[in-house]
Design a protein around this motif. Structure first.
Motif, PDB file in Angstrom:
ATOM      1  N   TRP A 157      58.796   8.023 -79.341  1.00 37.18           N
ATOM      2  CA  TRP A 157      58.361   9.144 -78.302  1.00 37.18           C
ATOM      3  C   TRP A 157      57.421   8.391 -77.214  1.00 37.18           C
ATOM      4  N   VAL A 158      57.356   7.346 -77.340  1.00 36.74           N
ATOM      5  CA  VAL A 158      56.701   6.371 -76.341  1.00 36.74           C
ATOM      6  C   VAL A 158      57.769   5.879 -75.445  1.00 36.74           C
ATOM      7  N   VAL A 159      58.727   5.016 -76.053  1.00 33.56           N
ATOM      8  CA  VAL A 159      59.549   4.410 -75.322  1.00 33.56           C
ATOM      9  C   VAL A 159      60.857   4.815 -76.194  1.00 33.56           C
ATOM     10  N   PRO A 160      61.618   5.361 -75.710  1.00 36.06           N
ATOM     11  CA  PRO A 160      62.859   5.968 -76.391  1.00 36.06           C
ATOM     12  C   PRO A 160      63.946   5.354 -76.518  1.00 36.06           C
ATOM     13  N   LEU A 161      63.910   4.014 -77.074  1.00 38.84           N
ATOM     14  CA  LEU A 161      64.879   3.114 -77.133  1.00 38.84           C
ATOM     15  C   LEU A 161      65.774   3.405 -78.489  1.00 38.84           C
ATOM     16  N   GLY A 162      65.398   4.466 -79.315  1.00 38.40           N
ATOM     17  CA  GLY A 162      66.034   5.008 -80.362  1.00 38.40           C
ATOM     18  C   GLY A 162      65.776   6.526 -80.291  1.00 38.40           C
ATOM     19  N   VAL A 199      87.270   0.258 -80.359  1.00 44.27           N
ATOM     20  CA  VAL A 199      86.982  -0.442 -81.240  1.00 44.27           C
ATOM     21  C   VAL A 199      86.540   0.437 -82.476  1.00 44.27           C
ATOM     22  N   LEU A 200      85.277   1.040 -82.055  1.00 47.36           N
ATOM     23  CA  LEU A 200      84.529   2.145 -82.862  1.00 47.36           C
ATOM     24  C   LEU A 200      85.139   3.046 -83.396  1.00 47.36           C
ATOM     25  N   ALA A 201      86.263   3.451 -82.583  1.00 43.83           N
ATOM     26  CA  ALA A 201      87.176   4.664 -83.331  1.00 43.83           C
ATOM     27  C   ALA A 201      88.187   4.146 -84.344  1.00 43.83           C
ATOM     28  N   PHE A 202      88.502   3.003 -84.060  1.00 43.18           N
ATOM     29  CA  PHE A 202      89.815   2.577 -84.641  1.00 43.18           C
ATOM     30  C   PHE A 202      89.586   1.414 -85.706  1.00 43.18           C
ATOM     31  N   LEU A 203      88.908   0.578 -85.436  1.00 42.25           N
ATOM     32  CA  LEU A 203      88.533  -0.627 -86.179  1.00 42.25           C
ATOM     33  C   LEU A 203      87.340  -0.829 -86.774  1.00 42.25           C
ATOM     34  N   TRP A 204      86.156  -0.265 -86.366  1.00 44.33           N
ATOM     35  CA  TRP A 204      84.989  -0.693 -87.213  1.00 44.33           C
ATOM     36  C   TRP A 204      84.072   0.627 -86.976  1.00 44.33           C
ATOM     37  N   SER A 205      83.581   1.100 -88.057  1.00 46.10           N
ATOM     38  CA  SER A 205      82.737   2.501 -88.037  1.00 46.10           C
ATOM     39  C   SER A 205      81.248   1.782 -88.145  1.00 46.10           C
ATOM     40  N   PRO A 206      80.676   2.281 -86.922  1.00 44.58           N
ATOM     41  CA  PRO A 206      79.017   1.710 -86.787  1.00 44.58           C
ATOM     42  C   PRO A 206      78.462   2.596 -88.026  1.00 44.58           C
ATOM     43  N   PRO A 207      77.061   1.939 -88.336  1.00 46.26           N
ATOM     44  CA  PRO A 207      76.521   2.442 -89.320  1.00 46.26           C
ATOM     45  C   PRO A 207      75.757   3.631 -88.998  1.00 46.26           C
ATOM     46  N   ASP A 208      75.293   4.710 -89.804  1.00 47.78           N
ATOM     47  CA  ASP A 208      74.676   5.987 -89.494  1.00 47.78           C
ATOM     48  C   ASP A 208      73.338   5.723 -89.086  1.00 47.78           C
ATOM     49  N   GLY A 209      72.846   6.522 -88.412  1.00 44.17           N
ATOM     50  CA  GLY A 209      71.535   6.645 -87.985  1.00 44.17           C
ATOM     51  C   GLY A 209      71.148   6.304 -86.444  1.00 44.17           C
ATOM     52  N   ARG A 210      70.230   5.896 -86.263  1.00 45.00           N
ATOM     53  CA  ARG A 210      69.722   5.454 -84.946  1.00 45.00           C
ATOM     54  C   ARG A 210      70.822   4.520 -84.185  1.00 45.00           C
ATOM     55  N   LEU A 211      71.073   3.543 -84.797  1.00 45.48           N
ATOM     56  CA  LEU A 211      71.832   2.438 -84.347  1.00 45.48           C
ATOM     57  C   LEU A 211      73.333   2.811 -84.030  1.00 45.48           C
ATOM     58  N   GLY A 212      73.795   3.775 -85.019  1.00 48.98           N
ATOM     59  CA  GLY A 212      75.292   4.053 -84.985  1.00 48.98           C
ATOM     60  C   GLY A 212      75.479   5.135 -83.587  1.00 48.98           C
ATOM     61  N   SER A 213      74.409   5.825 -83.539  1.00 48.39           N
ATOM     62  CA  SER A 213      74.215   6.934 -82.506  1.00 48.39           C
ATOM     63  C   SER A 213      74.303   6.232 -81.075  1.00 48.39           C
ATOM     64  N   ALA A 214      73.392   5.240 -80.992  1.00 47.73           N
ATOM     65  CA  ALA A 214      73.146   4.407 -79.849  1.00 47.73           C
ATOM     66  C   ALA A 214      74.531   3.643 -79.263  1.00 47.73           C
ATOM     67  N   LEU A 215      75.158   3.184 -80.365  1.00 51.91           N
ATOM     68  CA  LEU A 215      76.517   2.518 -80.017  1.00 51.91           C
ATOM     69  C   LEU A 215      77.553   3.426 -79.692  1.00 51.91           C
ATOM     70  N   TRP A 216      77.679   4.487 -80.173  1.00 46.50           N
ATOM     71  CA  TRP A 216      78.513   5.482 -80.043  1.00 46.50           C
ATOM     72  C   TRP A 216      78.531   6.021 -78.414  1.00 46.50           C
ATOM     73  N   ASP A 217      77.019   6.220 -78.212  1.00 43.67           N
ATOM     74  CA  ASP A 217      76.939   6.711 -76.788  1.00 43.67           C
ATOM     75  C   ASP A 217      77.046   5.816 -75.683  1.00 43.67           C
ATOM     76  N   LEU A 218      76.536   4.574 -75.956  1.00 49.04           N
ATOM     77  CA  LEU A 218      76.778   3.526 -75.027  1.00 49.04           C
ATOM     78  C   LEU A 218      78.306   3.114 -74.804  1.00 49.04           C
ATOM     79  N   SER A 219      78.930   3.120 -75.942  1.00 49.95           N
ATOM     80  CA  SER A 219      80.489   2.740 -75.680  1.00 49.95           C
ATOM     81  C   SER A 219      81.122   3.976 -75.037  1.00 49.95           C
ATOM     82  N   THR A 220      80.877   5.212 -75.137  1.00 47.73           N
ATOM     83  CA  THR A 220      81.344   6.332 -74.643  1.00 47.73           C
ATOM     84  C   THR A 220      81.410   6.305 -73.287  1.00 47.73           C
TER      85      THR A 220
END
Length: 402
Positions: free
Chosen positions: A136-141, A193-214
Motif C-alpha cells: 500500500w506504500v509502493v504497489p510493486l505487487g 509463452v505464458l499461454a502455451f509453454l509455461w504457467s507462471p506461479p499463482d499469487g502476486r508474481l503470476g498476476s504481475a507476469l500475466w499483466d506485463l506480458s499482456t
C-alpha cells in the motif's frame, strides 16, 4: 453490481494546436526523429486526449453493466498503456532519473491519498493487515485487502502494471531503438509463452507476469509511435498485421469461450494481448500516417473542456470510479423511500445507476482532483485550467499574390 476483474479495471486540450511536426525519417547517423505528443507551442494532442477520455468512459461503462463485448468495441486498457508508452518515450528525452522520480510522484501521491480512505474503511470493517501491507506504500505487487472492499481495490492491478512499465522503460526503450520492428513484434512472445509453454506461479508474481506480458506490446507500440517508426512502415504491412492480430485475438476468445466461461477479453490474457495489439496499432498508425490531431475539437468548447478535464483528472477518475459506483447503490436505495421518486424515476435501471455514478465521480473530481495538481507540483485547483485558446491565423498582407 458485482465486482469485475480487469475489464476497464482489471484492469490512469486544449485549443486548435498546430499540426504536430510529422516524422521525416531517421537522420543520417542518428536515431529516428520523434513524433511529438505536443506541438511546438506546448499544446496537448487532442487525438490522444480524446482516446484517453473514451477509454475512461468505457472503463466506467464496463464496471456498471459488465458487458463482455465492451473490450472488443474498445480495448481501453491496451489503449491507455499505448498512450502512456508514447508519453514515457517523450519524457525519456530528459535524464532517466529525473523522469522516473516525476512519474513515481505523479502515480504514488494520488494513490496514497486514495489508499488512506480505503485502508481506513477496511480497518474499521475489521480487516487485519499483515506484512504485505507494504504494497500500500509502493504497489510493486497487488496490495492486500478485505474481500468486503474487493470491488474497490481490485483496480490497483493497473497501477501496479503501470509502475513496473515505468521502471522498465529506460531499458526497454534502449532495446527498442536497437531493432525497432523486431522488438515490437517479439513483444507478443511473452504472453504466448505464458499461454502455451509455461504457467507462471499463482499469487502476486503470476498476476504481475500475466499483466506485463499482456500489455507489453501496447507499451512498446507507444515507443514506436513516438519515434516515428509506425509512419515509416508500409500501410499494407500495418493493416495486414493489425487485421491478423484482431482476427487471432477474436477467434481465440470465441473458440475458448467454454474454457473461460466467457468471451470477455479481460478474462483471456492471450486474446486481450492480440486484440489490443491490432486495435492499438491501427489507431496509432492512422494518427501518424494521416496526421490526425482532432484540432477541430476546439470548435466545440464544452466538449474540448470536458476532454481536458478527463485527461487532467485521469488518475482521480480511475481510482475513485468504483467507490462512486458502490456508493450509488445505497443512495438509490434511499430514493425508493420517496414516493415521487419511486413513481417517476427509473430507480431499478442500470442506466440510472450509471448516471448517478457519473454524478458521484464528478463530485470526487472536485473534492480530490487537486491531489493530481499537487503530485505534478502545480497550484491546486478544483478543476484544471481551461484549454489554451486558439491562435488567430496570420492574414496574408494585401497587395500582390504569388
Amino acid at each position: 453490481m458485482g465486482a469485475h476483474s480487469k475489464g476497464g479495471t482489471r484492469s490512469p486540450v486544449p485549443a486548435a494546436a498546430p499540426v504536430p511536426v510529422p516524422d521525416a525519417g531517421p537522420e543520417p547517423g542518428g536515431p529516428p526523429r520523434a513524433l511529438p505528443s505536443r506541438s511546438r507551442t506546448g499544446r496537448r494532442d487532442r487525438y490522444f486526449d480524446t482516446l484517453r477520455a473514451v477509454a475512461l468512459v468505457r472503463v466506467v461503462t464496463y464496471h456498471t453493466f459488465g458487458w463482455a463485448w465492451c473490450g472488443m468495441v474498445f480495448p481501453s486498457m491496451g489503449i491507455m498503456f499505448g498512450l502512456a508508452g508514447s508519453l514515457m518515450a517523450r519524457s525519456l528525452e530528459r535524464p532517466a532519473r529525473t523522469v522516473l522520480r516525476s512519474r513515481l510522484r505523479r502515480l504514488l501521491v494520488p494513490f496514497w491519498f486514495w489508499g488512506l480512505f480505503v485502508v481506513l474503511a477496511m480497518l474499521v470493517h475489521g480487516w487485519l493487515p499483515g506484512r504485505q501491507v507494504v504494497y500500500w506504500v509502493v504497489p510493486l505487487g497487488d496490495p492486500p485487502g478485505d474481500a468486503w472492499a474487493e470491488q474497490v481495490w481490485e483496480v490497483l492491478w493497473y497501477l501496479r502494471t503501470y509502475l513496473w512499465f515505468v521502471l522498465l522503460s529506460p531499458g526497454l526503450l534502449w532495446l527498442f531503438r536497437r531493432a525497432p520492428v523486431p522488438v515490437l513484434l517479439l513483444s507478443l512472445a511473452p504472453v504466448s509463452v505464458l499461454a502455451f509453454l509455461w504457467s507462471p506461479p499463482d499469487g502476486r508474481l503470476g498476476s504481475a507476469l500475466w499483466d506485463l506480458s499482456t500489455y507489453l506490446f501496447c507499451w512498446i507500440l507507444g515507443f514506436a509511435h513516438h519515434d516515428g517508426v509506425l509512419r515509416r512502415i508500409r500501410p499494407a504491412a500495418v493493416v495486414t498485421f493489425s487485421l491478423a492480430a484482431l482476427g487471432y485475438g477474436g477467434w481465440y476468445a470465441l473458440a475458448h469461450r467454454a474454457e473461460f466461461g466467457t468471451y470477455d477479453l479481460d478474462e483471456i490474457p492471450l486474446a486481450q494481448a492480440y486484440w489490443s495489439a491490432g486495435f492499438g496499432t491501427l489507431l496509432m498508425w492512422a494518427k501518424a500516417y494521416f496526421r490526425i490531431d482532432f484540432a477541430r475539437l476546439a470548435r466545440l468548447p464544452r466538449t474540448d473542456r470536458l476532454v481536458a478535464v478527463f485527461n487532467a483528472r485521469a488518475m482521480t477518475i480511475y481510482l475513485w470510479h468504483e467507490i462512486a459506483l458502490v456508493l450509488a447503490v445505497p443512495l438509490i436505495d434511499r430514493l425508493w423511500d420517496v414516493p415521487a421518486f419511486e413513481r417517476y424515476l427509473p430507480l431499478d435501471s442500470q442506466w440510472f445507476l450509471f448516471g448517478i455514478g457519473w454524478i458521484l465521480i464528478a463530485v470526487f473530481v472536485l473534492l480530490c482532483g487537486w491531489v493530481e495538481d499537487v503530485a505534478a507540483r502545480k497550484r491546486p485547483r478544483l478543476l484544471p485550467a481551461p484549454p489554451t485558446p486558439p491562435e488567430p491565423r496570420a492574414r496574408r498582407p494585401a497587395g500582390r499574390t504569388a
